[in-house]
Motif scaffolding. Structure first.
Motif, PDB file in Angstrom:
ATOM      1  N   UNK A   1       0.858  -1.200   0.000  1.00 20.45           N
ATOM      2  CA  UNK A   1       0.000   0.000   0.000  1.00 20.45           C
ATOM      3  C   UNK A   1       0.888   1.242   0.000  1.00 20.45           C
ATOM      4  N   UNK A   2       0.775   2.046  -1.068  1.00 21.38           N
ATOM      5  CA  UNK A   2       1.605   3.250  -1.185  1.00 21.38           C
ATOM      6  C   UNK A   2       0.759   4.504  -1.104  1.00 21.38           C
TER       7      UNK A   2
ATOM      8  N   UNK B   1     -10.631  -5.501  12.770  1.00 15.45           N
ATOM      9  CA  UNK B   1     -10.132  -4.914  11.521  1.00 15.45           C
ATOM     10  C   UNK B   1      -9.602  -6.044  10.640  1.00 15.45           C
ATOM     11  N   UNK B   2     -10.152  -6.136   9.429  1.00  8.85           N
ATOM     12  CA  UNK B   2      -9.757  -7.184   8.495  1.00  8.85           C
ATOM     13  C   UNK B   2      -8.973  -6.565   7.350  1.00  8.85           C
TER      14      UNK B   2
ATOM     15  N   UNK C   1     -10.616  -3.465   5.350  1.00  9.09           N
ATOM     16  CA  UNK C   1      -9.751  -2.508   4.640  1.00  9.09           C
ATOM     17  C   UNK C   1      -9.808  -2.636   3.122  1.00  9.09           C
ATOM     18  N   UNK C   2     -10.495  -3.669   2.616  1.00  9.10           N
ATOM     19  CA  UNK C   2     -10.624  -3.845   1.160  1.00  9.10           C
ATOM     20  C   UNK C   2      -9.254  -3.874   0.479  1.00  9.10           C
ATOM     21  N   UNK C   3      -8.300  -4.443   1.162  1.00  9.97           N
ATOM     22  CA  UNK C   3      -6.931  -4.521   0.649  1.00  9.97           C
ATOM     23  C   UNK C   3      -6.020  -4.710   1.851  1.00  9.97           C
ATOM     24  N   UNK C   4      -4.721  -4.615   1.611  1.00 14.31           N
ATOM     25  CA  UNK C   4      -3.804  -4.818   2.732  1.00 14.31           C
ATOM     26  C   UNK C   4      -3.706  -3.556   3.594  1.00 14.31           C
ATOM     27  N   UNK C   5      -3.114  -3.694   4.763  1.00 10.45           N
ATOM     28  CA  UNK C   5      -2.998  -2.544   5.662  1.00 10.45           C
ATOM     29  C   UNK C   5      -1.873  -1.616   5.187  1.00 10.45           C
ATOM     30  N   UNK C   6      -1.739  -0.489   5.909  1.00  5.01           N
ATOM     31  CA  UNK C   6      -0.743   0.509   5.505  1.00  5.01           C
ATOM     32  C   UNK C   6       0.041   0.958   6.707  1.00  5.01           C
TER      33      UNK C   6
END
Ligand SMILES: CC(C)(COP(=O)(O)OP(=O)(O)OC[C@H]1O[C@@H](n2cnc3c(N)ncnc32)[C@H](O)[C@@H]1OP(=O)(O)O)[C@@H](O)C(=O)NCCC(=O)NCCS
Length: 181
Positions: free
Chosen positions: A45-46, A142-143, A176-181
């Motif tokens: 995640x950028x 939190x997923x 999060x609909x994607x990976x964490x940041x």
């Protein structure tokens, strides 16, 4: 103040600035230096925009914002996901973290995002609270999605949000609909 504050959309990021930020990240997150020597992204995640304080090529303070539509409870939420906040050791306790966090969230407001969302270790809750961030209940699930697999965020982290258009964070599971940041 030492240095000058800049807000940089990712489209305007230069290779030199990218490298200078990564040097700061390696100093401030030594355990993750192997990752940050290659990329500013965390778990893929950028940032879509970045606030920093620069002094003569040195990035004294930094905060990035991941642009993501997550799900909170049963609704979509456009969040500025704050990542990679750092202040170089000699410049700490001088207000620089507040400066970059303010700038990065002002840009989120300009871009009409619903709120900010960050994850941090509990000892930093006080710091972010002073900047207007609000801790979500510690038991909020939190997923994240890692390589297509749904998994929780690390247990040592708490979630905090910054109200913009969305004043109250919706209750329920955060996906999060994607990976964490
Ligand atoms: C977090 C950080 C950006 C804050 O910088 P700053 O605004 O200049 O503030 P300081 O470093 O003086 O610390 C702010 C608070 O965090 C605490 N803190 C910072 N680093 C700490 C550490 N390693 N262990 C324990 N507490 C720490 C300070 O005691 C202070 O607590 P207080 O608010 O209760 O007084 C800076 O400490 C940093 O770059 N840390 C390394 C990277 C990091 O952890 N980033 C946060 C990712 S979420």
């Amino acid at each position: 103040m030492t240095g000058h504050l800049r807000l940089i959309p990712e489209e305007a990021m230069t290779p030199d600035l990218d490298a200078a930020i990564r040097r700061g990240l390696c100093v401030c997150f030594p355990d993750n230096a192997a990752d940050f020597s290659l990329t500013r992204s965390w778990h893929g995640s950028g940032p879509a925009w970045t606030a920093l304080v620069e002094d003569d090529g040195l990035i004294l303070a930094h905060a990035g914002a991941v642009d993501r539509v997550i799900r909170a409870g049963d609704r979509p939420l456009a969040v500025a996901g704050i990542q990679n906040v750092y202040v170089l050791p000699p410049h700490r306790a001088s207000g620089l973290s507040n400066l970059v966090m303010k700038a990065v969230m002002e840009e989120a407001a300009r871009r009409a995002r619903d709120c900010g969302l960050l994850f941090c270790v509990p000892r930093l809750e006080r710091l972010y609270s002073r900047m207007g961030w609000i801790a979500l209940p510690a038991d909020t699930p939190v997923v994240r999605v890692d390589g297509g697999v749904e998994c929780p965020i690390p247990g040592k982290n708490i979630a905090m949000y910054y109200p913009l258009a969305q004043r109250d964070f919706p209750p329920g599971l955060i996906h999060l609909q994607g990976n964490d940041w």
